[in-house]
Design an enzyme around this catalytic site. Structure first.
Site, PDB file in Angstrom:
ATOM      1  N   VAL A 156       0.840  -1.210   0.000  1.00  0.00           N
ATOM      2  CA  VAL A 156       0.000   0.000   0.000  1.00  0.00           C
ATOM      3  C   VAL A 156       0.871   1.254   0.000  1.00  0.00           C
ATOM      4  O   VAL A 156       0.581   2.221  -0.720  1.00  0.00           O
ATOM      5  CB  VAL A 156      -0.980  -0.012   1.195  1.00  0.00           C
ATOM      6  CG1 VAL A 156      -1.837   1.236   1.204  1.00  0.00           C
ATOM      7  CG2 VAL A 156      -1.875  -1.247   1.132  1.00  0.00           C
ATOM      8  N   ARG A 208      11.395  -1.625   7.475  1.00  0.00           N
ATOM      9  CA  ARG A 208      12.068  -2.598   8.333  1.00  0.00           C
ATOM     10  C   ARG A 208      13.258  -3.222   7.629  1.00  0.00           C
ATOM     11  O   ARG A 208      14.200  -3.654   8.250  1.00  0.00           O
ATOM     12  CB  ARG A 208      11.075  -3.676   8.772  1.00  0.00           C
ATOM     13  CG  ARG A 208      10.121  -3.142   9.829  1.00  0.00           C
ATOM     14  CD  ARG A 208       9.100  -4.149  10.256  1.00  0.00           C
ATOM     15  NE  ARG A 208       7.899  -4.036   9.435  1.00  0.00           N
ATOM     16  CZ  ARG A 208       6.660  -4.222   9.901  1.00  0.00           C
ATOM     17  NH1 ARG A 208       6.469  -4.557  11.154  1.00  0.00           N
ATOM     18  NH2 ARG A 208       5.624  -4.104   9.112  1.00  0.00           N
ATOM     19  N   GLU A 239      -9.897   5.773   5.674  1.00  0.00           N
ATOM     20  CA  GLU A 239     -10.671   5.222   4.552  1.00  0.00           C
ATOM     21  C   GLU A 239     -10.078   3.915   4.016  1.00  0.00           C
ATOM     22  O   GLU A 239     -10.797   3.002   3.608  1.00  0.00           O
ATOM     23  CB  GLU A 239     -10.730   6.252   3.410  1.00  0.00           C
ATOM     24  CG  GLU A 239     -11.586   5.844   2.230  1.00  0.00           C
ATOM     25  CD  GLU A 239     -13.063   5.741   2.595  1.00  0.00           C
ATOM     26  OE1 GLU A 239     -13.685   6.763   2.831  1.00  0.00           O
ATOM     27  OE2 GLU A 239     -13.573   4.597   2.638  1.00  0.00           O
ATOM     28  N   VAL A 291     -10.979  -0.161   5.338  1.00  0.00           N
ATOM     29  CA  VAL A 291     -12.105  -1.052   5.009  1.00  0.00           C
ATOM     30  C   VAL A 291     -12.361  -1.037   3.507  1.00  0.00           C
ATOM     31  O   VAL A 291     -12.535   0.022   2.907  1.00  0.00           O
ATOM     32  CB  VAL A 291     -13.392  -0.610   5.745  1.00  0.00           C
ATOM     33  CG1 VAL A 291     -14.553  -1.534   5.395  1.00  0.00           C
ATOM     34  CG2 VAL A 291     -13.177  -0.581   7.256  1.00  0.00           C
ATOM     35  N   GLY A 335     -10.601  -1.657   0.801  1.00  0.00           N
ATOM     36  CA  GLY A 335      -9.610  -1.127  -0.148  1.00  0.00           C
ATOM     37  C   GLY A 335      -9.977   0.246  -0.681  1.00  0.00           C
ATOM     38  O   GLY A 335     -10.103   1.205   0.070  1.00  0.00           O
ATOM     39  N   GLY A 344      -0.308  -9.471  -3.976  1.00  0.00           N
ATOM     40  CA  GLY A 344      -0.302  -8.427  -2.933  1.00  0.00           C
ATOM     41  C   GLY A 344      -1.652  -8.204  -2.290  1.00  0.00           C
ATOM     42  O   GLY A 344      -1.874  -7.174  -1.648  1.00  0.00           O
ATOM     43  N   ASP A 361      -9.958 -10.890   9.123  1.00  0.00           N
ATOM     44  CA  ASP A 361      -9.787  -9.591   8.457  1.00  0.00           C
ATOM     45  C   ASP A 361     -11.159  -8.979   8.145  1.00  0.00           C
ATOM     46  O   ASP A 361     -11.400  -7.794   8.406  1.00  0.00           O
ATOM     47  CB  ASP A 361      -8.976  -9.803   7.171  1.00  0.00           C
ATOM     48  CG  ASP A 361      -8.842  -8.549   6.337  1.00  0.00           C
ATOM     49  OD1 ASP A 361      -7.985  -7.710   6.661  1.00  0.00           O
ATOM     50  OD2 ASP A 361      -9.597  -8.401   5.354  1.00  0.00           O
ATOM     51  N   LYS A 365     -13.015  -5.498   9.687  1.00  0.00           N
ATOM     52  CA  LYS A 365     -13.612  -4.439   8.854  1.00  0.00           C
ATOM     53  C   LYS A 365     -15.087  -4.250   9.208  1.00  0.00           C
ATOM     54  O   LYS A 365     -15.584  -3.123   9.257  1.00  0.00           O
ATOM     55  CB  LYS A 365     -13.442  -4.797   7.378  1.00  0.00           C
ATOM     56  CG  LYS A 365     -11.979  -4.755   6.931  1.00  0.00           C
ATOM     57  CD  LYS A 365     -11.814  -5.419   5.588  1.00  0.00           C
ATOM     58  CE  LYS A 365     -10.367  -5.361   5.108  1.00  0.00           C
ATOM     59  NZ  LYS A 365     -10.123  -6.252   3.963  1.00  0.00           N
ATOM     60  N   GLY A 367      -4.952  -4.475  -2.686  1.00  0.00           N
ATOM     61  CA  GLY A 367      -3.902  -4.133  -3.645  1.00  0.00           C
ATOM     62  C   GLY A 367      -3.406  -2.707  -3.434  1.00  0.00           C
ATOM     63  O   GLY A 367      -4.098  -1.880  -2.831  1.00  0.00           O
TER      64      GLY A 367
HETATM   65  N1  HSE Z   1      -5.971  -8.829   2.825  1.00  0.00           N
HETATM   66  C1  HSE Z   1      -6.983  -7.857   2.579  1.00  0.00           C
HETATM   67  C2  HSE Z   1      -7.967  -8.435   1.581  1.00  0.00           C
HETATM   68  C3  HSE Z   1      -6.370  -6.601   2.056  1.00  0.00           C
HETATM   69  O1  HSE Z   1      -7.664  -9.438   0.948  1.00  0.00           O
HETATM   70  O2  HSE Z   1      -9.038  -7.889   1.436  1.00  0.00           O
HETATM   71  C4  HSE Z   1      -7.274  -5.412   2.161  1.00  0.00           C
HETATM   72  O3  HSE Z   1      -7.604  -5.111   3.479  1.00  0.00           O
END
Ligand code: HSE
Length: 438
Positions: free
Chosen positions: A23, A54, A137, A140, A142, A194, A208, A212, A312
Site C-alpha cells: 500500500v 524494516r 478510509e 475497510v 480497499g 499483494g 480480516d 472491517k 492491492g
Molecule cells: N488482505 C486484505 C484483503 C487486504 O484481501 O481484502 C485489504 O484489506
C-alpha cells in the site's frame, strides 16, 4: 473537538510514511503520478519526506526515490513531517506509533483495520483530545469510499443494515476454486498479487473481514465490539463440491459480512462473517476477483451498493491518498481535529442465537438404511424445516455426501441440529454449514 490552528503556511504538506509495502508503494506511486492533478484540485502539494522501513531492500519506481529511515521518531516526532501515514499493518508497533503521532498533535492517516477494530474508540478519543485528525478510509474495503459514505453521504440517514464482501483474498480464492484451481494455488496467487495479509490466516479465517465489519458497525450503529465477539467463519475447508452444490442451487458461495439492526424491544445488532450461498440474482453474487462490495440499507435512501477493488496497492492507495488530501486541506484551512465516529451507549450486539436464517449443510455419512431418517429426525425435533435434501452416489472416504438446505430457522435451533448431527455414528467427516441469503 475541531479547533482552528494557524493556517499552514505555503501549500506544501509533508507526509511521513510508516511502511513502504504494497500500500505504501501504491500511495507514493499515486502521489507521484497525479501530483499536478492533486495540486490543481485541492490547492495543496503533498510530498513524501521519508518512509520508515524494516528492511532496506531495493524498491523500484517512485518508491525507490523516497528517503528511508529505520527510526520511527524520524516520522512521528519529526519537525518536518506534517502528517503521519501509518501503513505498517498489524497491531505492534502500529498502535503505539499512531498514538505517538497524535500526542505530537500530528494528524494521522491509517489503513490499519486491526488497530481500529480493537482500539478505535480510544484512538478517536485521543485524536479528539489532541485536536488532531485521524482518517482511515483505506482500512475497510480497499479503494471503496465506504467510510466517507457512512460518515458523510449518509450522515443524516439511519442505517438498517450493512452487508458485503470485505475480503478480496477470499473472494479471489473462491473464484479460482470455481475455475478449477486448488485452494493452495489460489492462495499463493493472491499472496503474489499483494492482496493477502502478511499472515494470510487472517484472510482465510475471516478475521480480516470481521475487523472491517467491526469498524463499519462503529460508523453505522455507534456500536464498538471487539471483532472476536463477531461470530466468524472463514473459507478454510470449503471444497469444490460445496461450490458445485451452490451452483446447482442457483447460488455462488461468498464470504459475507453482515450487520443488521433488529428493531423493537429487546433489539440489537446482529453481526456475523460467514461463507454464504448467494443467489445469482443478488448483486453480491457477481462480485469477482479480489473485488469487495458493500450493500447499505438506510431508512431514507434505501438500498445502495458500493463495489470495486478491495485490495492491492493502487486501489487501497487511492483511499489513503484521498484521506491525505482531506487532511492537507484541513491543515491549509487551519481547521483540524474533526470528530471521529460517535458511540451509541444504548446499542448492543444481538445474542447470536436470536437471529434467523436459511442454511445449507453438507455431510458425509455411511451409506446404510436409516441414516437419512435419523438425520431428518434431528431436524424435525429441533423444529427446523428442511427445504431440499439430496444424497449423491458413493463418495470419498467410503461415505456418501448429503446436501441439505433449510427454510429460514432460528440460529440457535440450527446450532442444536449441528451439535446432534456431530454425534451420529454414521458421520464420516466434519460437516460444513453455510448460510443462505434468501
Ligand atoms: N488482505 C486484505 C484483503 C487486504 O484481501 O481484502 C485489504 O484489506
Amino acid at each position: 473537538m475541531a479547533r482552528r490552528t494557524a493556517k499552514k503556511s505555503g501549500k506544501s504538506v509533508r507526509v511521513g510514511l510508516l511502511g513502504l509495502g504494497t500500500v505504501g508503494r501504491g500511495v507514493v506511486e499515486i502521489l507521484t503520478r497525479h501530483r499536478a492533478l492533486i495540486a490543481e484540485r485541492s490547492g495543496v502539494e503533498l510530498t513524501v519526506v521519508r518512509a520508515l522501513v524494516r528492511s532496506s531492500r531495493q524498491r523500484r519506481g517512485a518508491a525507490g526515490r523516497v528517503p528511508l529511515t529505520r527510526r520511527a521518531a524520524d516520522i512521528v516526532a519529526a519537525a518536518d513531517v506534517d502528517v503521519v501515514c501509518e501503513l505498517l499493518g498489524g497491531l505492534d508497533p502500529s498502535r503505539r506509533l499512531i498514538e505517538q503521532a497524535l500526542r505530537a498533535h500530528k494528524p494521522v492517516v491509517t489503513a490499519n483495520k486491526a488497530v481500529l477494530a480493537r482500539f478505535g474508540p480510544q484512538l478517536f478519543e485521543l485524536a479528539r483530545r489532541q485536536g488532531a485528525d485521524l482518517y482511515f478510509e483505506g482500512a475497510v474495503a480497499g479503494g471503496l469510499p465506504i467510510i466517507r459514505t457512512l460518515r458523510e453521504g449518509l450522515a443524516g440517514d439511519r442505517i438498517k443494515s450493512v452487508m458485503g464482501i470485505l475480503n478480496g483474498t477470499t473472494n479471489f480464492i473462491l473464484g479460482r476454486i470455481e475455475g478449477g484451481h486448488s485452494y493452495e494455488a489460489a492462495l499463493a496467487e493472491a499472496q503474489a498479487l499483494g492482496f493477502a495479509e502478511a499472515d494470510p490466516r487472517l484472510d482465510v479465517g475471516g478475521g480480516d473481514a470481521a475487523d472491517k465489519l467491526a469498524i463499519l458497525m462503529h460508523l453505522a450503529f455507534g456500536l464498538h465490539v471487539p471483532s472476536r465477539r463477531i461470530s466468524t467463519a472463514g473459507v478454510v475447508g470449503l471444497s469444490p463440491e460445496i461450490l458445485r452444490d451452490a451452483a446447482a442451487l442457483g447460488c455462488r458461495v461468498k464470504l459475507v459480512a453482515l450487520a443488521r439492526r433488529h428493531e423493537g424491544t429487546g433489539g440489537g445488532i446482529e453481526a456475523h462473517v460467514q461463507p454464504t450461498l448467494v443467489p445469482l440474482s443478488h448483486p453480491l453474487a457477481t462480485v469477482g476477483g479480489a473485488d469487495n462490495a458493500v450493500a447499505v440499507e438506510s431508512e431514507a435512501l434505501g438500498l445502495t451498493l458500493y463495489q470495486g477493488a478491495g485490495a492491492g496497492g493502487l486501489p487501497t492507495g487511492t483511499a489513503v491518498v484521498a484521506d491525505l488530501i482531506d487532511v492537507a486541506r484541513n491543515l491549509a484551512a487551519g481547521l483540524v481535529g474533526r470528530p471521529g465516529p460517535r458511540l451509541d451507549r444504548a446499542a448492543r450486539l444481538l445474542d447470536g442465537g436470536r437471529s434467523a436464517g436459511a442454511y445449507y449443510l453438507r455431510l458425509l455419512v455411511s451409506d446404510r438404511p436409516g441414516v437419512l431418517a435419523s438425520i431428518t429426525r434431528i431436524f424435525a425435533a429441533q423444529g427446523v424445516s428442511v427445504a431440499t435434501i439430496r444424497q449423491e452416489r458413493g463418495g470419498a472416504r467410503g461415505g456418501v455426501p448429503v446436501a441439505i438446505t433449510t427454510h429460514p430457522a432460528s440460529t440457535a435451533a440450527v446450532a442444536r441440529v449441528m451439535a446432534r448431527i456431530g454425534k451420529i455414528a454414521a458421520l464420516r467427516a466434519a460437516p460444513n454449514l453455510l448460510r443462505m441469503l434468501t
